[in-house]
Design a protein around this motif. Structure first.
Motif, PDB file in Angstrom:
ATOM      1  N   LEU A   1       0.832  -1.201   0.000  1.00 37.91           N
ATOM      2  CA  LEU A   1       0.000   0.000   0.000  1.00 37.91           C
ATOM      3  C   LEU A   1       0.869   1.255   0.000  1.00 37.91           C
ATOM      4  N   ASP A   2       1.913   1.255   0.823  1.00 39.16           N
ATOM      5  CA  ASP A   2       2.821   2.409   0.866  1.00 39.16           C
ATOM      6  C   ASP A   2       3.495   2.621  -0.492  1.00 39.16           C
ATOM      7  N   ALA A   3       3.871   1.529  -1.141  1.00 39.48           N
ATOM      8  CA  ALA A   3       4.516   1.635  -2.455  1.00 39.48           C
ATOM      9  C   ALA A   3       3.557   2.228  -3.479  1.00 39.48           C
ATOM     10  N   TYR A   4       2.278   1.815  -3.398  1.00 36.85           N
ATOM     11  CA  TYR A   4       1.283   2.349  -4.330  1.00 36.85           C
ATOM     12  C   TYR A   4       1.064   3.842  -4.103  1.00 36.85           C
ATOM     13  N   LEU A   5       0.967   4.242  -2.838  1.00 37.83           N
ATOM     14  CA  LEU A   5       0.760   5.658  -2.535  1.00 37.83           C
ATOM     15  C   LEU A   5       1.958   6.494  -2.984  1.00 37.83           C
ATOM     16  N   GLU A   6       3.149   5.944  -2.839  1.00 43.03           N
ATOM     17  CA  GLU A   6       4.343   6.653  -3.311  1.00 43.03           C
ATOM     18  C   GLU A   6       4.331   6.759  -4.842  1.00 43.03           C
ATOM     19  N   HIS A   7       3.835   5.704  -5.506  1.00 38.56           N
ATOM     20  CA  HIS A   7       3.675   5.734  -6.965  1.00 38.56           C
ATOM     21  C   HIS A   7       2.721   6.868  -7.377  1.00 38.56           C
ATOM     22  N   LEU A   8       1.607   6.993  -6.638  1.00 37.38           N
ATOM     23  CA  LEU A   8       0.663   8.073  -6.942  1.00 37.38           C
ATOM     24  C   LEU A   8       1.295   9.439  -6.749  1.00 37.38           C
ATOM     25  N   ARG A   9       2.089   9.555  -5.682  1.00 38.25           N
ATOM     26  CA  ARG A   9       2.693  10.855  -5.357  1.00 38.25           C
ATOM     27  C   ARG A   9       3.792  11.239  -6.338  1.00 38.25           C
ATOM     28  N   ASP A  13      -4.556  11.961  -0.046  1.00 39.23           N
ATOM     29  CA  ASP A  13      -5.122  11.732   1.293  1.00 39.23           C
ATOM     30  C   ASP A  13      -6.407  10.912   1.201  1.00 39.23           C
ATOM     31  N   GLY A  14      -7.224  11.206   0.207  1.00 42.79           N
ATOM     32  CA  GLY A  14      -8.468  10.465   0.033  1.00 42.79           C
ATOM     33  C   GLY A  14      -8.212   8.993  -0.264  1.00 42.79           C
ATOM     34  N   TYR A  15      -7.269   8.708  -1.175  1.00 44.16           N
ATOM     35  CA  TYR A  15      -6.911   7.320  -1.492  1.00 44.16           C
ATOM     36  C   TYR A  15      -6.367   6.621  -0.250  1.00 44.16           C
ATOM     37  N   GLU A  30       5.053   9.389  -9.301  1.00 42.11           N
ATOM     38  CA  GLU A  30       4.917   9.126 -10.734  1.00 42.11           C
ATOM     39  C   GLU A  30       3.649   9.737 -11.314  1.00 42.11           C
ATOM     40  N   ARG A  31       2.522   9.518 -10.646  1.00 46.42           N
ATOM     41  CA  ARG A  31       1.262  10.073 -11.138  1.00 46.42           C
ATOM     42  C   ARG A  31       1.105  11.534 -10.761  1.00 46.42           C
ATOM     43  N   GLN A  32       1.816  11.974  -9.726  1.00 47.41           N
ATOM     44  CA  GLN A  32       1.803  13.369  -9.260  1.00 47.41           C
ATOM     45  C   GLN A  32       0.375  13.860  -8.985  1.00 47.41           C
ATOM     46  N   VAL A  33      -0.385  13.015  -8.260  1.00 48.03           N
ATOM     47  CA  VAL A  33      -1.730  13.429  -7.884  1.00 48.03           C
ATOM     48  C   VAL A  33      -1.638  14.494  -6.805  1.00 48.03           C
ATOM     49  N   SER A  34      -2.704  15.249  -6.628  1.00 45.13           N
ATOM     50  CA  SER A  34      -2.709  16.312  -5.622  1.00 45.13           C
ATOM     51  C   SER A  34      -2.677  15.724  -4.215  1.00 45.13           C
ATOM     52  N   ALA A  35      -2.248  16.537  -3.257  1.00 46.27           N
ATOM     53  CA  ALA A  35      -2.201  16.089  -1.861  1.00 46.27           C
ATOM     54  C   ALA A  35      -3.592  15.696  -1.374  1.00 46.27           C
TER      55      ALA A  35
END
Length: 299
Positions: A5-13, A24-26, A15-20
């Motif tokens: 899960l942590d790896a996926y959230l880091e991927h979003l942050r 947080d919602g994910y 690589e995908r550069q989603v907003s903060a």
């Protein structure tokens, strides 16, 4: 499960550069699913199947979680499993084919025509803030703008001589909208004061320092106007809803209202037919001689 899960959230942050906010919602949604997994002795993401996830959704719904929140949670799960599949860690998606329970569709809150007039017809001081706020309120109600459309509006989108405003809405689509006479008058009174702040760009609505006014500031000013003039909280979307409801009530032209609002799907606009029906039903109950409420003495 925590590490993946942590790896996926880091991927979003990274690589995908989603907003903060999105991140947080994910995180919240997936931690909810993780807690339910642990409570039910599911210790690996690969062991979560559709049946178990459906049960989790049903339990959360029974506890009062809204359908929209559950839809967001399922979207988060799909994103996680898409990532796990890409990394070769899992081959199935337990959220595939699942949809949240249908929630009760809440009708948008609106002001009736008299309350809208009361909000807009209050005394306006001849100063920067008061004239700007009045122009914003008038434009919201006159043209049915979204909050984002109003704060992003530039001077070149305004044609007061023709009584038109050009806005860029969802999907980057542009549409031209009429401006009512009251809104035009309010904008004409605001524009000379706007220049006093020496704005560095072409933003229509600015702070006293000349900077484009932000969405939160607009929400606050609208809310304060509602409390001052009506004794209730008002938000920008309430003015948009009121515009749509009053236009449909007067014109009965659903397609025209759809175009004015910039809705891609007419089903989105159709919610205002329910509002209009509620209004008509109330009038009928009060006025029709055969619709009078029973007094209890009619036996």
């Amino acid at each position: 499960m925590h590490d993946q899960l942590d790896a996926y959230l880091e991927h979003l942050r990274s690589e995908r550069q989603v907003s903060a906010h999105t991140l947080d919602g994910y995180r919240r949604d997936l931690l909810t699913v993780l807690a339910l997994c642990e409570k039910n002795a599911i210790h690996h993401w690969i062991d979560l199947d559709s049946r178990s996830l459906r049960g989790f959704i049903a339990r959360l719904h029974a506890k009062g979680q809204a359908s929209r929140s559950l839809a967001r949670l399922l979207s988060a799960v799909r994103g996680l499993y898409h990532y796990l599949a890409r990394e070769g860690l899992c081959r199935h998606d337990p959220a595939s084919g699942l949809s949240p329970p249908k929630g009760e569709r809440r009708l948008p809150r609106t002001l009736d025509a008299d309350r809208a007039q009361q909000l807009l017809d209050g005394a306006v001081e001849d100063d920067f803030i008061a004239r700007r706020d009045h122009a914003m309120l008038e434009l919201f109600y006159s043209s049915g703008l979204r909050l984002s459309e109003l704060v992003n509006l530039d001077l070149d989108g305004l044609d007061l001589a023709a009584g038109l405003v050009r806005v860029r809405g969802k999907g980057n689509k542009t549409r031209e909208l009429p401006i009512g006479s009251k809104a035009r008058e309010a904008l004409q009174q605001w524009l000379p004061l706007r220049q006093l702040s020496n704005p560095p760009d072409a933003a229509l609505f600015v702070s006293q320092q000349g900077r484009r006014i932000g969405a939160r500031a607009v929400q606050l000013r609208v809310r304060q106007a509602g409390v001052r003039e009506l004794g209730q909280h008002v938000h920008p979307h309430m003015l948009r809803h009121s515009f749509a409801s009053h236009m449909l009530e007067s014109s009965q032209d659903l397609r025209a209202v759809q175009e004015l609002l910039g809705h891609a799907d007419i089903a989105t606009t159709q919610i205002y037919t329910h509002l209009d029906f509620q209004h008509l039903a109330t009038v009928y109950d009060k006025a029709h001689p055969r619709a009078k409420r029973s007094t209890g003495n009619d036996e």
